[in-house]
Design a protein around this motif. Structure first.
Motif, PDB file in Angstrom:
ATOM      1  N   SER A   1       1.417   8.728  -6.388  1.00 20.16           N
ATOM      2  CA  SER A   1       2.260   9.635  -5.616  1.00 20.16           C
ATOM      3  C   SER A   1       2.663  10.829  -6.470  1.00 20.16           C
ATOM      4  CB  SER A   1       3.537   8.921  -5.150  1.00 20.16           C
ATOM      5  OG  SER A   1       3.222   7.654  -4.655  1.00 20.16           O
ATOM      6  N   HIS A   2       2.881  10.574  -7.740  1.00 17.82           N
ATOM      7  CA  HIS A   2       3.196  11.657  -8.650  1.00 17.82           C
ATOM      8  C   HIS A   2       2.704  11.285 -10.036  1.00 17.82           C
ATOM      9  CE1 HIS A   2       5.453  15.443  -9.058  1.00 17.82           C
ATOM     10  NE2 HIS A   2       5.552  15.084 -10.342  1.00 17.82           N
ATOM     11  N   TYR A   3       2.537  12.307 -10.886  1.00 18.68           N
ATOM     12  CA  TYR A   3       1.917  12.075 -12.167  1.00 18.68           C
ATOM     13  C   TYR A   3       2.655  12.890 -13.207  1.00 18.68           C
ATOM     14  CZ  TYR A   3      -1.863  12.326 -15.634  1.00 18.68           C
ATOM     15  OH  TYR A   3      -2.602  12.272 -16.774  1.00 18.68           O
ATOM     16  N   MET A   4       3.101  12.259 -14.282  1.00 18.69           N
ATOM     17  CA  MET A   4       3.843  12.993 -15.301  1.00 18.69           C
ATOM     18  C   MET A   4       3.290  12.695 -16.687  1.00 18.69           C
ATOM     19  SD  MET A   4       7.747  12.567 -14.038  1.00 18.69           S
ATOM     20  CE  MET A   4       8.491  13.535 -15.335  1.00 18.69           C
ATOM     21  N   ILE A   5       3.285  13.755 -17.506  1.00 22.03           N
ATOM     22  CA  ILE A   5       2.781  13.588 -18.858  1.00 22.03           C
ATOM     23  C   ILE A   5       3.970  13.433 -19.810  1.00 22.03           C
ATOM     24  CG2 ILE A   5       1.498  14.707 -20.716  1.00 22.03           C
ATOM     25  CD1 ILE A   5      -0.106  16.122 -18.526  1.00 22.03           C
ATOM     26  N   LYS A   6       3.883  12.448 -20.685  1.00 21.86           N
ATOM     27  CA  LYS A   6       4.929  12.261 -21.701  1.00 21.86           C
ATOM     28  C   LYS A   6       4.759  13.352 -22.764  1.00 21.86           C
ATOM     29  CE  LYS A   6       4.677   7.199 -21.371  1.00 21.86           C
ATOM     30  NZ  LYS A   6       4.259   5.989 -22.092  1.00 21.86           N
TER      31      LYS A   6
ATOM     32  N   GLY B   1       0.774  -1.235   0.000  1.00 16.25           N
ATOM     33  CA  GLY B   1       0.000   0.000   0.000  1.00 16.25           C
ATOM     34  C   GLY B   1       0.800   1.278   0.000  1.00 16.25           C
ATOM     35  N   GLN B   2       1.946   1.313   0.690  1.00 23.14           N
ATOM     36  CA  GLN B   2       2.658   2.569   0.864  1.00 23.14           C
ATOM     37  C   GLN B   2       3.688   2.830  -0.219  1.00 23.14           C
ATOM     38  OE1 GLN B   2       1.603   4.659   3.119  1.00 23.14           O
ATOM     39  NE2 GLN B   2       0.074   3.068   3.499  1.00 23.14           N
ATOM     40  N   VAL B   3       3.902   1.896  -1.121  1.00 21.97           N
ATOM     41  CA  VAL B   3       4.976   2.088  -2.096  1.00 21.97           C
ATOM     42  C   VAL B   3       4.690   3.299  -2.983  1.00 21.97           C
ATOM     43  CG1 VAL B   3       3.993   0.553  -3.829  1.00 21.97           C
ATOM     44  CG2 VAL B   3       6.440   0.903  -3.791  1.00 21.97           C
ATOM     45  N   PRO B   4       5.694   4.202  -3.179  1.00 23.76           N
ATOM     46  CA  PRO B   4       5.452   5.361  -4.044  1.00 23.76           C
ATOM     47  C   PRO B   4       5.300   4.942  -5.510  1.00 23.76           C
ATOM     48  CG  PRO B   4       7.663   5.451  -3.046  1.00 23.76           C
ATOM     49  CD  PRO B   4       7.036   4.209  -2.555  1.00 23.76           C
TER      50      PRO B   4
END
Lengths: 122, 109, 892
Positions: A100-105, A75-78
């Motif tokens: 945890s984070h979101y990036m657009i290509k 559950g806690q893995v980033p």
């Protein structure tokens, strides 16, 4: 021992690029290229960070993320989500699913590196 | 509509002269249902013919009346059972039906 | 020895038991359980309230006085019941389809919801039934007295009469509790019906038990008992023919008209099919009730002292024999008979009194406006409860005032004759469309007056309510007006005489006035609905407003109630449903409220008909309206206008909905297309950007790495370009702005070109070049492009170890078919539908390509006048290109 990154992505060239960037920084990068058994791999590898593409063959990234978050041991893995679709609702879905984070290509290499580092520190 | 139906000439238009056996059967059962009370009236009035000197006694009349009573109930049971077995819930025939001139399908609109 | 206190205790226990049963049945019905509550058996048993205490005690007394004559009272209902197809079936159907609440409601509803008629019927019903209720109270009191004769501790008349009072109060409480749980009088009273059915069993069992005891216990078997009868004073068969036939007819008529029978038979009816069971089961019940009456009477006459009251033989015979348990059972049987009659009669009468007398008066007092729905409900319930108490107490006072005399004993037939006066209006209304309200009023008035004059008033004895002079010399001294010898009809039996004249003149007046008067439109509408009930929808139910147009309803309501009030009503309902504006959803509840509101202005039946016009449930057929002529013609015209309008509105709405659906679908498609394009563009750009950054920033790359990364960048840029080309190509094709470059070309040449272009190595292609010698007049480049795509696809996706692509060219009828079939696993059924869509990449293939190839092929083939399709059921994936034959020319 080197920190481990699991990259779940179906484009071989992108796998190659990210592997190159991260392994030069001293990370141990493992990759996997389809959605079906992605959860099995995550469970087996117990990576420190997961980089997860949204559009995967077999199963989409949001579902995999939901499974990771639902798993008490994982559950806690980033998780860093990558998407090429770049729509607003995708970002919302990623946030809701617990990314945890979101990036657009396309992304900048330095940015990926920074984000991965910061995810492990926190 | 019943009103319309009665204005028409028999055999004309949508009226069928013959219909399937089952429908025919059901008509006859309905006829029996209608006639049963008439039979009952006649049978219940018969004891009046026995009055007078040397006529019937109360016990005779009593046995006769109760016998007829049971008979009528039994017949009624038989007829109504047949009526129920055949096309349950559909009973739209009116009192004025002349059997040959009905629509084959007794149901209303 | 049975003490009266024990008797009281038994009574209380029994009543408690009834309360429990009724309560349990009500609960079960409320929870939707207990389908057996609605069984035909329960229905049949509930009909047995025909057998009151007058039957239980009185039949034996009657038999002891007049022999077999008593049986006429039960033969009449038997004949009516087995003749159910003639009348009862229709009554029950109408009762259900018109939601009839009482016999007064049925008659008034048939004659245009006339309240005058309803009030009149109600009054006759009360006058005819009250003495009967008194008779029941008297029978309970007398049965107590029968015990007290054996036990001298209870002799006080005051105490006896107070028993009557307690019984009356208890019955009123029971009836109020279980008979007025709902304001809708048309709803079923499961608790009451269950209690009645139970009491029906108790009274039958009790009477049979006494009968068996008398025949085999006292009489010494069947033979001896028959001998006893033959030896008694009732041995002779000497019933006058007029009484035998007349009383049978009277009881038959009364069975149809009695308010309490109407209540259980029509109002409480759950299912028309129950009549089919009752048609034989109820005659059996009556027969069993009558079976031992003559034996009990004969044995009683033989064994008991000559001054013993024969009305109580059922009770006194077991008491005399010392069979206390049987006597108590018998007492309970009589008690059951009396109480069930009072309960149902009270419900039936109270419904009439409150609906047709109390409520109209209250509404008039409140004025037309400011009637809140909840308010009306409460008032209606209160009115019904008060009416029940009133009816029961009226019976009690009648009992007290008449002084438990012989007058009561005769009241049974008198009451029957009075209530039978409903028959002409009722039957005429059911079968004759020409019957009018005034005709019904005239008939009822004439019948009621004659009944009062010839039977009811004289029944109290000469000089009590009617002067002796009138009885002996006629009214005003006119001898042809003598109440018991009207128009010189002398020597007739009094009851038969009164029934004959009252029914004859009632019917005559009804028919004559009906013929002479002209009915109002609403009467004719109702008349048509009643007489032709079987032509209309067979299953009455609540409103379903699926098709209703609220706006049309509002227009109609405004016409009837006035604009301001109608709009207030509608916006109120809309607000209640959580909507804004004036138009509520046409829910069942709303339509119900609307109908109630409208009925205040135009009458319930009209309101119902008008709403049904708009809601679209054809309770009124076009033919009916035609028959109703004048005013109704306007109604019809109006309604057909509404109908046309609502049909048009429905059509427009449907078109709008379809257009909207289409737009929504297109918008979804556009979103998904953009998202796909974004994905397809960004993916190669990601690689390009990542590797160019690596090449720029990362030091220490060896040559091999540099070359590798450069070629990735190169490949991905080509992929980008290809994608953009495809997209542009597709958009040109889709927009139809393509110009075709028609020229002659050989199929074999085009296929050669295509095979060469795909550069397929390690991939065997089987062709029959001879069949490919066909010249086409077409856009050779475009067609080749299709071939290239198909061959490349096979190359990319065929998963066989030794991939083989077979190309077949075939001329069929007026088309040319070219099949491309490989030996792979093919495409799954579910995917076949989408492969020609843009970006449709099936399975998890990671092969390059944006999934536009087949979409482009389809567009090209459409432009060329041909088609491309997937051929299922081949050994592998198979595509078929079809071209029209006119493009072909034989090879030169």
């Amino acid at each position: 021992m080197a920190r481990q990154v699991l990259l779940i992505e179906d484009e071989p060239n992108i796998i190659e690029a990210i592997s190159f960037i991260l392994s030069r920084d001293g990370w141990d990068v493992k990759s996997h290229s389809n959605g079906h058994d992605a959860m099995d791999v995550v469970r087996a590898q117990r990576p420190d960070v997961v980089i997860l593409d949204v559009m995967l063959p077999g199963r989409n990234g949001f579902d995999i993320l939901a499974d990771i978050r639902a798993d008490p041991e994982l559950g806690q893995v980033p998780v860093l989500m990558l998407t090429a679709r770049g729509q607003v609702k995708d970002r919302e879905m990623a946030e809701r699913a617990g990314a945890s984070h979101y990036m657009i290509k396309p992304f900048s290499n330095a940015e990926v590196l920074d984000v991965v580092r910061s995810l492990v520190r926190t | 509509m019943t009103g319309k139906r009665q204005d028409q000439i028999p055999g004309e238009g949508s009226r069928a002269v013959f219909f399937e056996r089952r429908t025919y059967r059901r008509r006859r059962i309905i006829d029996a249902t209608r006639l049963l009370p008439v039979l009952g009236v006649v049978l219940f009035l018969i004891p009046l013919l026995w009055q007078g000197e040397g006529g019937a006694r109360t016990t005779d009349v009593m046995i006769y009346i109760f016998g007829i009573w049971a008979l009528l109930a039994g017949l009624s049971g038989l007829v109504s059972r047949d009526l129920g077995r055949d096309r349950p819930g559909v009973d739209n025939e009116n009192g004025t039906d002349a059997d040959l001139f009905d629509l084959p399908d007794g149901e209303g609109e | 020895m049975t003490t009266p206190n024990l008797l009281v205790l038994v009574c209380i226990l029994y009543v408690t038991f009834l309360f429990t049963i009724a309560f349990a049945a009500d609960r079960a019905a409320r929870k939707g359980r207990g389908t057996w509550l609605r069984s035909p058996l329960i229905y049949t048993l509930s009909l047995s309230i025909y057998c009151t205490a007058w039957t239980f005690y009185g039949a034996v007394g009657y038999a002891a006085r007049s022999g077999m004559e008593f049986v006429t009272i039960y033969l009449g209902p038997t004949l009516v019941m087995i003749g159910w197809w003639w009348t009862l079936r229709k009554m029950v159907r109408i009762g259900r389809s018109q939601r009839i609440t009482s016999i007064a409601d049925m008659i008034s509803s048939r004659y245009g919801k006339s309240n005058t008629l309803a009030v009149f019927v109600t009054l006759i019903a009360v006058v005819g039934t009250t003495p009967y209720i008194a008779l029941q109270l008297q029978s309970v009191t007398l049965s107590f007295a029968a015990f007290s004769k054996v036990d001298p501790t209870l002799t006080s008349v005051v105490r006896l009469q107070s028993i009557g009072l307690y019984v009356a109060i208890g019955l009123a409480v029971f009836t109020i509790l279980f008979g007025t749980r709902n304001v809708d009088a048309n709803e079923r009273h499961h608790g009451v019906v269950m209690a009645i059915a139970l009491e029906a069993v108790v009274k039958l069992f009790a009477l049979l038990a006494v009968g068996v005891f008398v025949v085999w216990g006292l009489g010494g078997g069947i033979g001896d008992t028959l001998a006893t009868i033959d030896a008694s004073k009732i041995a002779e068969w000497e019933v006058p023919g007029s009484r035998w036939a007349g009383l049978t007819m009277l009881s038959a008529m009364a069975f149809i008209c009695l308010p309490r029978i109407f209540q259980v038979m029509v109002v409480e009816n759950e299912d028309e099919g129950h009549l089919r069971t009752a048609t034989w089961a109820f005659p059996v019940y009556l027969m069993l009730m009558s079976l031992f009456v003559i034996p009990i009477a004969a044995v009683g006459l033989e064994r008991l002292p000559s001054d013993a009251n024969p009305d109580l033989f059922v009770l006194t015979l077991p008491l005399m024999a010392g069979e206390d348990a049987l006597a108590i059972l018998s007492f309970l049987g009589g008690f059951s008979s009396a109480t069930s009659m009072v309960i149902v009669a009270a419900i039936a009468l109270s419904t009439m009194v409150s609906n047709h007398i109390v409520m109209p008066i209250w509404l008039r007092m409140k004025g037309g406006t400011a009637v809140v729905a909840g308010d009306v409900r409460d008032v209606a319930l209160l009115a019904r409860r008060l009416s029940i108490a009133g009816v029961v107490m009226l019976g009690y006072f009648y009992f007290r005032l008449s002084g438990a005399g012989t007058a009561l004993a005769a009241i049974g037939l008198v009451s029957f004759a009075g209530l039978s006066q409903f028959l002409p209006a009722l039957m005429g209304g059911l079968f004759w469309r020409g019957a009018t309200r005034l005709g019904a009023l005239a008939g009822l008035t004439v019948g009621f007056v004659l009944w009062l004059y010839c039977l009811f008033l004289p029944s109290f004895g000469p000089g009590v309510l009617m002067p002796v002079s009138v009885i002996e010399d006629g009214l005003l001294g006119l001898s042809w007006l003598r109440p018991q010898a009207l128009f010189g009809a002398q020597g007739m039996d009094k009851v038969v005489h009164a029934v004959m004249w009252s029914m004859l003149l009632n019917t005559a007046a009804f028919i004559t006035v009906s013929l002479l008067t002209f009915p109002k439109p609403i009467e004719r509408l109702q008349g048509a609905q009643f007489v032709n009930v079987f032509d209309h929808s067979g299953h009455p139910g609540s409103w379903t407003g699926g098709l209703a147009q609220s706006e049309d309803l509002l227009i109609m309501t405004q016409r009837i109630m006035g604009a301001a009030e109608a709009q207030a009503l509608f916006s109120g309902m809309a607000h209640k449903q959580g909507l804004t504006g004036y138009l509520p959803e046409p829910s069942t509840e709303f339509l119900g409220v609307l109908e109630r509101e409208l009925s205040g202005s135009v009458g319930a039946a009209t309101a119902h008909a008008m709403i049904s016009q708009i809601v679209g449930r054809a309770t009124v057929s076009v033919e009916d309206l035609l028959a109703v002529a004048d005013e109704a013609a306007q109604i019809m015209e109006y309604s057909s206008r509404l109908e046309a309008k609502s049909a048009e509105q429905a059509r427009t709405a449907r078109q709008l909905r379809e257009a909207n659906d289409k737009l929504t679908k297109l918008s979804v498609q556009k979103d998904s297309f953009l998202s796909q394009v974004s994905h397809e563009l960004r993916t190669p750009m990601t690689s390009i950007r990542a590797f160019s950054e690596i090449l720029r920033d990362a030091g220490g790359l060896n040559l091999r790495e540099q070359q590798k990364y450069s070629s990735i960048i190169y490949d991905e840029s080509r992929r980008l370009t290809r994608l953009l080309d495809d997209l542009l190509d597709l958009s040109v094709l889709e927009s139809g702005q393509i110009t075709l470059n028609m020229q002659l070309g050989l199929v074999a040449d085009m296929l050669d070109r295509a095979v060469a272009a795909t550069g397929a190595d390690g991939f065997r292609i089987e062709r029959d070049v001879a069949s490919e010698q066909i010249v086409l007049n077409t856009d050779v480049d475009r067609l080749s492009q299709v071939f290239i795509n198909l061959i490349a696809n096979a190359h990319k996706y065929c998963d066989a170890d030794q991939p083989v692509l077979r190309i077949d060219v075939r001329s069929a009828d007026d088309t040319l078919e070219i099949d491309f079939a490989d030996n792979g696993t093919g495409i799954q059924m579910a995917d076949q539908a989408v492969i020609f869509e843009k970006f449709a990449r099936i399975g998890e293939s990671t092969a390059a390509g944006a999934g536009l190839g087949l979409a482009i092929c389809r567009e090209i083939m459409a432009r060329l006048g041909g088609d491309i399709s997937y051929v299922p059921g081949q050994s592998g994936a198979a595509f078929r290109v079809t071209l029209p034959q006119e493009m072909c020319m034989a090879a030169q």
